[in-house]
Design a protein around this motif. Structure first.
Motif, PDB file in Angstrom:
ATOM      1  N   THR A  43      -9.245  46.839 -23.793  1.00 34.76           N
ATOM      2  CA  THR A  43     -10.973  47.347 -24.077  1.00 34.76           C
ATOM      3  C   THR A  43     -11.431  45.892 -23.140  1.00 34.76           C
ATOM      4  O   THR A  43     -12.248  46.401 -22.789  1.00 34.76           O
ATOM      5  CB  THR A  43     -11.190  47.538 -25.451  1.00 34.76           C
ATOM      6  OG1 THR A  43     -10.665  48.663 -25.401  1.00 34.76           O
ATOM      7  CG2 THR A  43     -12.637  47.576 -25.415  1.00 34.76           C
ATOM      8  N   ILE A  44     -11.441  45.004 -23.703  1.00 41.45           N
ATOM      9  CA  ILE A  44     -11.853  43.642 -23.252  1.00 41.45           C
ATOM     10  C   ILE A  44     -11.964  43.265 -21.692  1.00 41.45           C
ATOM     11  O   ILE A  44     -13.096  43.294 -20.911  1.00 41.45           O
ATOM     12  CB  ILE A  44     -11.683  42.898 -23.980  1.00 41.45           C
ATOM     13  CG1 ILE A  44     -12.308  42.700 -25.573  1.00 41.45           C
ATOM     14  CG2 ILE A  44     -11.842  41.000 -23.135  1.00 41.45           C
ATOM     15  CD1 ILE A  44     -11.762  41.529 -26.338  1.00 41.45           C
ATOM     16  N   THR A  45     -10.763  43.585 -21.145  1.00 41.01           N
ATOM     17  CA  THR A  45     -10.340  43.596 -19.659  1.00 41.01           C
ATOM     18  C   THR A  45     -10.982  44.632 -18.871  1.00 41.01           C
ATOM     19  O   THR A  45     -11.596  44.464 -17.707  1.00 41.01           O
ATOM     20  CB  THR A  45      -8.732  43.174 -19.331  1.00 41.01           C
ATOM     21  OG1 THR A  45      -8.290  44.262 -19.855  1.00 41.01           O
ATOM     22  CG2 THR A  45      -8.097  42.025 -20.023  1.00 41.01           C
ATOM     23  N   GLY A  46     -10.611  45.770 -19.537  1.00 42.10           N
ATOM     24  CA  GLY A  46     -11.961  47.245 -18.972  1.00 42.10           C
ATOM     25  C   GLY A  46     -13.354  46.467 -18.684  1.00 42.10           C
ATOM     26  O   GLY A  46     -13.593  46.981 -18.080  1.00 42.10           O
ATOM     27  N   ALA A  47     -13.831  46.266 -20.130  1.00 38.15           N
ATOM     28  CA  ALA A  47     -15.162  45.572 -20.090  1.00 38.15           C
ATOM     29  C   ALA A  47     -15.666  44.764 -19.476  1.00 38.15           C
ATOM     30  O   ALA A  47     -16.458  44.454 -18.814  1.00 38.15           O
ATOM     31  CB  ALA A  47     -15.451  45.209 -21.393  1.00 38.15           C
ATOM     32  N   LEU A  48     -14.114  43.600 -18.904  1.00 36.09           N
ATOM     33  CA  LEU A  48     -14.713  42.375 -17.924  1.00 36.09           C
ATOM     34  C   LEU A  48     -14.615  43.197 -16.472  1.00 36.09           C
ATOM     35  O   LEU A  48     -15.709  42.743 -15.870  1.00 36.09           O
ATOM     36  CB  LEU A  48     -13.212  41.513 -18.370  1.00 36.09           C
ATOM     37  CG  LEU A  48     -14.135  40.890 -19.159  1.00 36.09           C
ATOM     38  CD1 LEU A  48     -12.232  39.811 -19.307  1.00 36.09           C
ATOM     39  CD2 LEU A  48     -14.859  39.651 -19.050  1.00 36.09           C
ATOM     40  N   GLY A  49     -14.189  44.000 -16.574  1.00 39.56           N
ATOM     41  CA  GLY A  49     -14.345  44.516 -14.699  1.00 39.56           C
ATOM     42  C   GLY A  49     -15.586  45.300 -14.293  1.00 39.56           C
ATOM     43  O   GLY A  49     -15.869  45.291 -13.234  1.00 39.56           O
ATOM     44  N   ASP A  50     -16.232  46.019 -15.835  1.00 44.61           N
ATOM     45  CA  ASP A  50     -16.694  46.972 -15.632  1.00 44.61           C
ATOM     46  C   ASP A  50     -18.443  45.664 -15.859  1.00 44.61           C
ATOM     47  O   ASP A  50     -19.394  45.764 -14.573  1.00 44.61           O
ATOM     48  CB  ASP A  50     -17.891  47.345 -17.001  1.00 44.61           C
ATOM     49  CG  ASP A  50     -16.757  48.814 -16.652  1.00 44.61           C
ATOM     50  OD1 ASP A  50     -16.430  49.203 -15.864  1.00 44.61           O
ATOM     51  OD2 ASP A  50     -16.782  49.484 -17.845  1.00 44.61           O
ATOM     52  N   TYR A  51     -18.340  44.123 -16.448  1.00 46.55           N
ATOM     53  CA  TYR A  51     -19.302  43.384 -16.349  1.00 46.55           C
ATOM     54  C   TYR A  51     -19.647  42.743 -14.726  1.00 46.55           C
ATOM     55  O   TYR A  51     -20.682  42.458 -14.364  1.00 46.55           O
ATOM     56  CB  TYR A  51     -19.189  42.573 -17.828  1.00 46.55           C
ATOM     57  CG  TYR A  51     -20.168  41.469 -17.089  1.00 46.55           C
ATOM     58  CD1 TYR A  51     -20.985  41.795 -17.521  1.00 46.55           C
ATOM     59  CD2 TYR A  51     -19.433  40.371 -17.091  1.00 46.55           C
ATOM     60  CE1 TYR A  51     -22.348  40.212 -17.655  1.00 46.55           C
ATOM     61  CE2 TYR A  51     -19.832  38.950 -16.661  1.00 46.55           C
ATOM     62  CZ  TYR A  51     -21.546  39.172 -17.473  1.00 46.55           C
ATOM     63  OH  TYR A  51     -22.038  38.084 -17.172  1.00 46.55           O
ATOM     64  N   VAL A  52     -18.119  42.841 -14.178  1.00 45.14           N
ATOM     65  CA  VAL A  52     -18.104  41.889 -13.178  1.00 45.14           C
ATOM     66  C   VAL A  52     -18.937  43.118 -12.083  1.00 45.14           C
ATOM     67  O   VAL A  52     -20.091  42.057 -11.693  1.00 45.14           O
ATOM     68  CB  VAL A  52     -16.710  41.426 -12.796  1.00 45.14           C
ATOM     69  CG1 VAL A  52     -16.520  41.293 -11.206  1.00 45.14           C
ATOM     70  CG2 VAL A  52     -16.642  40.177 -13.662  1.00 45.14           C
ATOM     71  N   ARG A  53     -18.849  44.012 -12.201  1.00 43.22           N
ATOM     72  CA  ARG A  53     -19.639  45.195 -10.714  1.00 43.22           C
ATOM     73  C   ARG A  53     -20.269  45.042 -11.103  1.00 43.22           C
ATOM     74  O   ARG A  53     -21.295  45.324 -10.253  1.00 43.22           O
ATOM     75  CB  ARG A  53     -18.408  46.253 -10.791  1.00 43.22           C
ATOM     76  CG  ARG A  53     -17.147  46.325 -10.461  1.00 43.22           C
ATOM     77  CD  ARG A  53     -16.243  47.932 -10.701  1.00 43.22           C
ATOM     78  NE  ARG A  53     -16.258  48.406 -11.700  1.00 43.22           N
ATOM     79  CZ  ARG A  53     -15.149  48.039 -12.281  1.00 43.22           C
ATOM     80  NH1 ARG A  53     -13.621  47.239 -11.383  1.00 43.22           N
ATOM     81  NH2 ARG A  53     -14.653  48.896 -13.610  1.00 43.22           N
ATOM     82  N   SER A  93     -22.881  32.194  -6.972  1.00 39.63           N
ATOM     83  CA  SER A  93     -23.815  33.155  -7.403  1.00 39.63           C
ATOM     84  C   SER A  93     -23.500  33.259  -9.101  1.00 39.63           C
ATOM     85  O   SER A  93     -22.534  33.418  -9.421  1.00 39.63           O
ATOM     86  CB  SER A  93     -23.933  34.285  -6.169  1.00 39.63           C
ATOM     87  OG  SER A  93     -22.734  34.873  -6.497  1.00 39.63           O
ATOM     88  N   ALA A  94     -24.497  34.513  -9.084  1.00 39.83           N
ATOM     89  CA  ALA A  94     -24.300  34.902 -10.466  1.00 39.83           C
ATOM     90  C   ALA A  94     -22.839  35.934  -9.970  1.00 39.83           C
ATOM     91  O   ALA A  94     -21.787  35.598 -10.885  1.00 39.83           O
ATOM     92  CB  ALA A  94     -25.502  35.658 -10.937  1.00 39.83           C
ATOM     93  N   ALA A  95     -22.424  36.461  -9.606  1.00 40.16           N
ATOM     94  CA  ALA A  95     -21.234  36.648  -8.942  1.00 40.16           C
ATOM     95  C   ALA A  95     -20.244  36.555  -9.382  1.00 40.16           C
ATOM     96  O   ALA A  95     -18.920  36.325  -9.724  1.00 40.16           O
ATOM     97  CB  ALA A  95     -21.126  37.978  -7.653  1.00 40.16           C
ATOM     98  N   ASP A  96     -20.460  35.337  -8.278  1.00 41.44           N
ATOM     99  CA  ASP A  96     -19.210  34.094  -8.579  1.00 41.44           C
ATOM    100  C   ASP A  96     -19.004  32.900  -9.524  1.00 41.44           C
ATOM    101  O   ASP A  96     -17.992  33.287 -10.377  1.00 41.44           O
ATOM    102  CB  ASP A  96     -19.419  32.496  -7.868  1.00 41.44           C
ATOM    103  CG  ASP A  96     -19.803  33.501  -6.070  1.00 41.44           C
ATOM    104  OD1 ASP A  96     -19.212  33.935  -5.885  1.00 41.44           O
ATOM    105  OD2 ASP A  96     -20.387  32.436  -5.490  1.00 41.44           O
ATOM    106  N   ARG A  97     -19.835  33.426 -10.632  1.00 46.51           N
ATOM    107  CA  ARG A  97     -19.909  33.050 -12.093  1.00 46.51           C
ATOM    108  C   ARG A  97     -18.874  33.665 -13.184  1.00 46.51           C
ATOM    109  O   ARG A  97     -18.550  33.586 -13.438  1.00 46.51           O
ATOM    110  CB  ARG A  97     -21.152  32.122 -12.760  1.00 46.51           C
ATOM    111  CG  ARG A  97     -22.224  31.519 -11.865  1.00 46.51           C
ATOM    112  CD  ARG A  97     -23.141  30.391 -12.560  1.00 46.51           C
ATOM    113  NE  ARG A  97     -23.354  29.902 -13.619  1.00 46.51           N
ATOM    114  CZ  ARG A  97     -23.820  31.186 -14.464  1.00 46.51           C
ATOM    115  NH1 ARG A  97     -24.691  31.703 -13.929  1.00 46.51           N
ATOM    116  NH2 ARG A  97     -24.178  30.985 -15.567  1.00 46.51           N
TER     117      ARG A  97
END
Length: 173
Positions: free
Chosen positions: A41-51, A118-122
């Protein structure tokens, strides 16, 4: 039933009985399965957050309100999922600061700080680090229960020993 099927059934029953004798306690299996589900669940949410952060662009300080809201909801969701995975109670003070440090607030501009990006890099860097850390937690929980890590990769940190439940002693060794 054909004679061959009776033999297969007897063997299957014998294997099942033997496995039960050395069975991992339900509490350990349940914890391992819960940890695995949390990891997914968390790794999926991490992907969504980064996108979301990548789509928003360079500076968190200049994002429109709806974009900022969506990203902050995704970050809050991640923090809540982490709280559940680590079985934490009420978060306050130092505990909350530790949790928030795991996923940097992308709306805070750090453009003046050398090497921060950038925010995306972080967001990508934090997500990658968190995936590695959670992968180790997952591998340890599954290993103790004698369960394989899905995907085959052994995410055990170098130089450490995987713990397992020993049914003879009833201990995690």
């Amino acid at each position: 039933a054909p004679e061959g099927q009776k033999y297969v059934d007897l063997i299957t029953q014998a294997i099942t009985a033997a496995e039960r004798q050395g069975q991992v306690p339900d509490a350990i299996r349940t914890r391992a399965l819960t940890t695995d589900q949390s990891y997914r669940t968390i790794t999926g949410a991490l992907g969504d957050y980064v996108r979301l952060v990548e789509q928003a662009g360079m500076s968190g300080a200049s994002w429109p309100g709806t974009t900022r809201d969506a990203i902050m909801r995704a970050r809050t969701n991640l923090l809540l999922q982490l709280k559940e995975m680590y079985n934490l109670g009420v978060l306050n003070g130092p505990d909350l600061a530790l949790m928030e440090g795991m996923i940097p607030d992308p709306t805070i501009s750090v453009s003046g700080v050398v090497g921060r990006g950038s925010a995306a890099d972080r967001a990508r860097a934090a997500a990658d680090q968190l995936r590695r850390e959670l992968g180790r937690v997952r591998a340890n929980a599954l290993g103790v229960a004698g369960m394989p890590v899905p995907g085959g990769g052994d995410q055990q940190p170098p130089g450490t020993t995987r713990l397992r439940f020993n049914p003879q002693t009833g201990q995690i060794e």
